[in-house]
Design a protein around this motif. Structure first.
Motif, PDB file in Angstrom:
ATOM      1  N   LEU A 216       0.819  -1.207   0.000  1.00 38.49           N
ATOM      2  CA  LEU A 216       0.000   0.000   0.000  1.00 38.49           C
ATOM      3  C   LEU A 216       0.860   1.268   0.000  1.00 38.49           C
ATOM      4  O   LEU A 216       0.545   2.258  -0.664  1.00 38.49           O
ATOM      5  CB  LEU A 216      -0.920   0.003   1.222  1.00 38.49           C
ATOM      6  CG  LEU A 216      -2.209  -0.823   1.125  1.00 38.49           C
ATOM      7  CD1 LEU A 216      -2.953  -0.789   2.446  1.00 38.49           C
ATOM      8  CD2 LEU A 216      -3.091  -0.319   0.008  1.00 38.49           C
ATOM      9  N   PHE A 217       1.949   1.218   0.758  1.00 38.23           N
ATOM     10  CA  PHE A 217       2.864   2.364   0.827  1.00 38.23           C
ATOM     11  C   PHE A 217       3.420   2.695  -0.558  1.00 38.23           C
ATOM     12  O   PHE A 217       3.453   3.866  -0.971  1.00 38.23           O
ATOM     13  CB  PHE A 217       3.993   2.040   1.808  1.00 38.23           C
ATOM     14  CG  PHE A 217       5.040   3.108   1.916  1.00 38.23           C
ATOM     15  CD1 PHE A 217       4.870   4.172   2.787  1.00 38.23           C
ATOM     16  CD2 PHE A 217       6.192   3.055   1.147  1.00 38.23           C
ATOM     17  CE1 PHE A 217       5.838   5.166   2.891  1.00 38.23           C
ATOM     18  CE2 PHE A 217       7.160   4.027   1.236  1.00 38.23           C
ATOM     19  CZ  PHE A 217       6.985   5.094   2.123  1.00 38.23           C
ATOM     20  N   CYS A 218       3.858   1.673  -1.281  1.00 41.35           N
ATOM     21  CA  CYS A 218       4.431   1.895  -2.616  1.00 41.35           C
ATOM     22  C   CYS A 218       3.362   2.403  -3.591  1.00 41.35           C
ATOM     23  O   CYS A 218       3.625   3.290  -4.413  1.00 41.35           O
ATOM     24  CB  CYS A 218       5.042   0.601  -3.141  1.00 41.35           C
ATOM     25  SG  CYS A 218       6.476   0.042  -2.193  1.00 41.35           S
ATOM     26  N   HIS A 219       2.152   1.854  -3.496  1.00 40.37           N
ATOM     27  CA  HIS A 219       1.081   2.310  -4.382  1.00 40.37           C
ATOM     28  C   HIS A 219       0.722   3.767  -4.115  1.00 40.37           C
ATOM     29  O   HIS A 219       0.532   4.557  -5.057  1.00 40.37           O
ATOM     30  CB  HIS A 219      -0.153   1.430  -4.176  1.00 40.37           C
ATOM     31  CG  HIS A 219      -1.397   1.991  -4.808  1.00 40.37           C
ATOM     32  ND1 HIS A 219      -1.574   2.071  -6.174  1.00 40.37           N
ATOM     33  CD2 HIS A 219      -2.513   2.522  -4.239  1.00 40.37           C
ATOM     34  CE1 HIS A 219      -2.755   2.629  -6.435  1.00 40.37           C
ATOM     35  NE2 HIS A 219      -3.346   2.907  -5.276  1.00 40.37           N
ATOM     36  N   ILE A 220       0.646   4.147  -2.837  1.00 36.87           N
ATOM     37  CA  ILE A 220       0.313   5.526  -2.487  1.00 36.87           C
ATOM     38  C   ILE A 220       1.419   6.472  -2.959  1.00 36.87           C
ATOM     39  O   ILE A 220       1.160   7.584  -3.431  1.00 36.87           O
ATOM     40  CB  ILE A 220       0.090   5.647  -0.967  1.00 36.87           C
ATOM     41  CG1 ILE A 220      -1.155   4.862  -0.550  1.00 36.87           C
ATOM     42  CG2 ILE A 220      -0.057   7.103  -0.539  1.00 36.87           C
ATOM     43  CD1 ILE A 220      -1.303   4.686   0.940  1.00 36.87           C
ATOM     44  N   SER A 221       2.661   6.035  -2.828  1.00 39.58           N
ATOM     45  CA  SER A 221       3.780   6.871  -3.284  1.00 39.58           C
ATOM     46  C   SER A 221       3.731   7.117  -4.786  1.00 39.58           C
ATOM     47  O   SER A 221       3.957   8.222  -5.270  1.00 39.58           O
ATOM     48  CB  SER A 221       5.111   6.212  -2.898  1.00 39.58           C
ATOM     49  OG  SER A 221       5.218   6.078  -1.505  1.00 39.58           O
ATOM     50  N   ARG A 222       3.404   6.056  -5.568  1.00 39.21           N
ATOM     51  CA  ARG A 222       3.324   6.196  -7.019  1.00 39.21           C
ATOM     52  C   ARG A 222       2.137   7.050  -7.458  1.00 39.21           C
ATOM     53  O   ARG A 222       2.210   7.770  -8.440  1.00 39.21           O
ATOM     54  CB  ARG A 222       3.242   4.816  -7.673  1.00 39.21           C
ATOM     55  CG  ARG A 222       4.534   4.032  -7.648  1.00 39.21           C
ATOM     56  CD  ARG A 222       4.468   2.884  -8.636  1.00 39.21           C
ATOM     57  NE  ARG A 222       3.364   1.974  -8.309  1.00 39.21           N
ATOM     58  CZ  ARG A 222       3.494   0.888  -7.556  1.00 39.21           C
ATOM     59  NH1 ARG A 222       4.685   0.586  -7.035  1.00 39.21           N
ATOM     60  NH2 ARG A 222       2.457   0.112  -7.339  1.00 39.21           N
ATOM     61  N   SER A 223       1.040   6.971  -6.696  1.00 35.54           N
ATOM     62  CA  SER A 223      -0.163   7.704  -7.078  1.00 35.54           C
ATOM     63  C   SER A 223      -0.168   9.151  -6.611  1.00 35.54           C
ATOM     64  O   SER A 223      -1.088   9.893  -6.916  1.00 35.54           O
ATOM     65  CB  SER A 223      -1.403   6.989  -6.546  1.00 35.54           C
ATOM     66  OG  SER A 223      -1.368   6.935  -5.124  1.00 35.54           O
TER      67      SER A 223
END
Length: 229
Positions: A216-223
């Motif tokens: 989730l952390f990586c997805h939020i960072s990319r978005s």
């Protein structure tokens, strides 16, 4: 498809952490109950720092705090909270593994300390019939169906009523034959495998929680939603 999987992951984390929060509150309540009703400090003074009631109290507080942090971080999609959740789970896993290794290494020494504490507290209980240690001995002997450290002869002429199998009014009442030290050792040995399996399962759950949080952390960072409130 990826968005659906991430939403599923997000709400799975929310539900799992909410359940962990409820379990933490239950453990916290059990620790408070045991601290109020089962005081064993006089019986095992050397091991007072690892009393079960205090351990349950601390575990309950830690579980509730960490699970609430994970629930809020996943729900709000907050990168800072998810990172803190990941780090806390990692630290908890290290502490659990360290405690398990120390217990394995010092198992024999802990057993010796328990025996020494039981002998000292029994001597105090025999010397003073109104001492609070005696009431704790009555509690242990009633709950574990035992008498004395090794057997009833440890009490000499001051055998308490909790050692009797039935009524103590007869001239030669029947006493419980098994000592409390044997009962306690048997209890620890019977639960040793269960405790080890529980630690392994808990570590697996924590690893899964860390993987979900980092995904989730990586997805939020990319978005670009790293600081969404």
């Amino acid at each position: 498809m990826a968005q659906r999987c991430l939403k599923f992951l997000k709400y799975t984390m929310c539900v799992a952490n909410f359940l962990c929060f409820c379990c933490g509150m239950a453990v916290l309540g059990l620790g408070v109950y045991m601290m109020v009703n089962f005081r064993m400090a006089a019986l095992l003074p050397t091991l007072v720092i690892i009393n079960i009631d205090k351990m349950l109290l601390i575990c309950g507080i830690v579980i509730t705090c960490v699970s609430f942090l994970g629930f809020l971080g996943a729900l709000k999609e907050n990168r800072c909270l998810l990172l803190m959740y990941f780090l806390l789970l990692f630290l908890l896993m290290l502490v659990e593994l360290t405690a398990a290794c120390l217990l394995l290494v010092f198992e024999g020494q802990v057993a010796t300390m328990i025996e020494d504490d039981l002998n000292k507290s029994l001597k105090e209980a025999k010397a003073n019939s109104t001492d609070p240690v005696l009431s704790e001995w009555d509690l242990v002997q009633n709950n574990f169906d035992c008498c004395g450290v090794n057997n009833v002869t440890d009490w000499e002429d001051n055998v308490p009523k909790s050692c009797c199998l039935s009524k103590c009014s007869s001239p030669e009442p029947p006493y419980k034959r098994t000592g409390c030290l044997v009962k306690l050792k048997t209890l620890f040995e019977d639960n040793f495998l269960t405790t080890g399996i529980s630690v392994i399962v808990l570590c697996i759950i924590e690893v899964l929680g860390m993987c979900f949080a980092m995904t989730l952390f990586c997805h939020i960072s990319r978005s670009g939603l790293g600081y969404k409130l």
